[in-house]
Design a protein around this motif. Sequence first.
Motif, short mmCIF file in Angstrom:
data_model
loop_
_atom_site.label_atom_id
_atom_site.label_comp_id
_atom_site.label_asym_id
_atom_site.label_seq_id
_atom_site.Cartn_x
_atom_site.Cartn_y
_atom_site.Cartn_z
N SER A 25 0.84 -1.20 0.00
CA SER A 25 0.00 0.00 0.00
C SER A 25 0.87 1.24 0.00
CB SER A 25 -0.92 0.02 1.23
OG SER A 25 -0.16 0.11 2.41
N ARG A 27 0.53 5.75 0.66
CA ARG A 27 -0.24 6.95 0.98
C ARG A 27 0.51 8.15 0.46
NH1 ARG A 27 -4.67 6.99 3.23
NH2 ARG A 27 -4.55 9.02 4.21
N GLU A 29 -0.19 12.58 -0.99
CA GLU A 29 -1.03 13.76 -0.79
C GLU A 29 -0.99 14.65 -2.02
OE1 GLU A 29 -0.86 17.50 2.26
OE2 GLU A 29 -0.39 15.52 3.07
N ALA A 34 -5.01 13.78 1.45
CA ALA A 34 -4.30 12.51 1.46
C ALA A 34 -5.16 11.42 0.82
CB ALA A 34 -3.93 12.14 2.88
N PHE A 35 -4.50 10.45 0.21
CA PHE A 35 -5.22 9.33 -0.39
C PHE A 35 -4.34 8.09 -0.29
CE2 PHE A 35 -2.83 11.48 -3.67
CZ PHE A 35 -2.20 10.45 -4.35
N GLY A 36 -4.96 6.94 -0.44
CA GLY A 36 -4.25 5.67 -0.37
C GLY A 36 -4.39 4.89 -1.66
N TRP A 55 4.86 4.19 2.29
CA TRP A 55 4.42 2.91 1.74
C TRP A 55 4.76 1.81 2.73
CZ3 TRP A 55 8.42 5.76 -0.25
CH2 TRP A 55 9.69 5.19 -0.19
N GLU A 62 6.84 0.21 7.42
CA GLU A 62 6.48 1.45 6.71
C GLU A 62 7.76 2.20 6.35
OE1 GLU A 62 2.66 4.14 7.01
OE2 GLU A 62 3.95 4.45 8.75
#
Length: 143
Positions: A25, A27, A29, A34-36, A55, A62
């Motif tokens: 995944s 994340r 901006e 913000a978005f994933g 990520w 992370e």
Amino acid sequence: MPPSSLALTIATPARVVVDGLQIVSLRAEDDSGAFGIRVGHADMVTLLSASVVRWTTADGIEHYCAVDGGVLIVSRGTTVSVACREAVPGESLQRLEEEVRGVRAARLDAMRRARVEQTRLHAQAVRQMLRYLRPERTHGEPG
């Protein structure tokens, strides 16, 4: 069977910071917030804000990379590419903040030195032009 990971690439004009790293995944901006992104995400292109891209790899760790803006592209729900002018990777937010602060200080110092050099060259050019416009008077010539 659908893929279980995304391939992440982050590149600047000078280097590839992350090259096809398998992640689960991400994340980021942009101006809308913000978005994933996960595997199977719809294709998209967006302009990133100056921010930290995060990520997670398959082992659950992370990772971070500060970017000064840029373009993020998701392709076929399996590839995420980020192109930006500058990127500073880091393993922890605290260390990343210190590195970004150092990079910013070095950039400001380089800009300051460039301005000083530019001013010096400008003054040198003006002096040279004045020499040509006002040639030295020879002895005995009226002033």
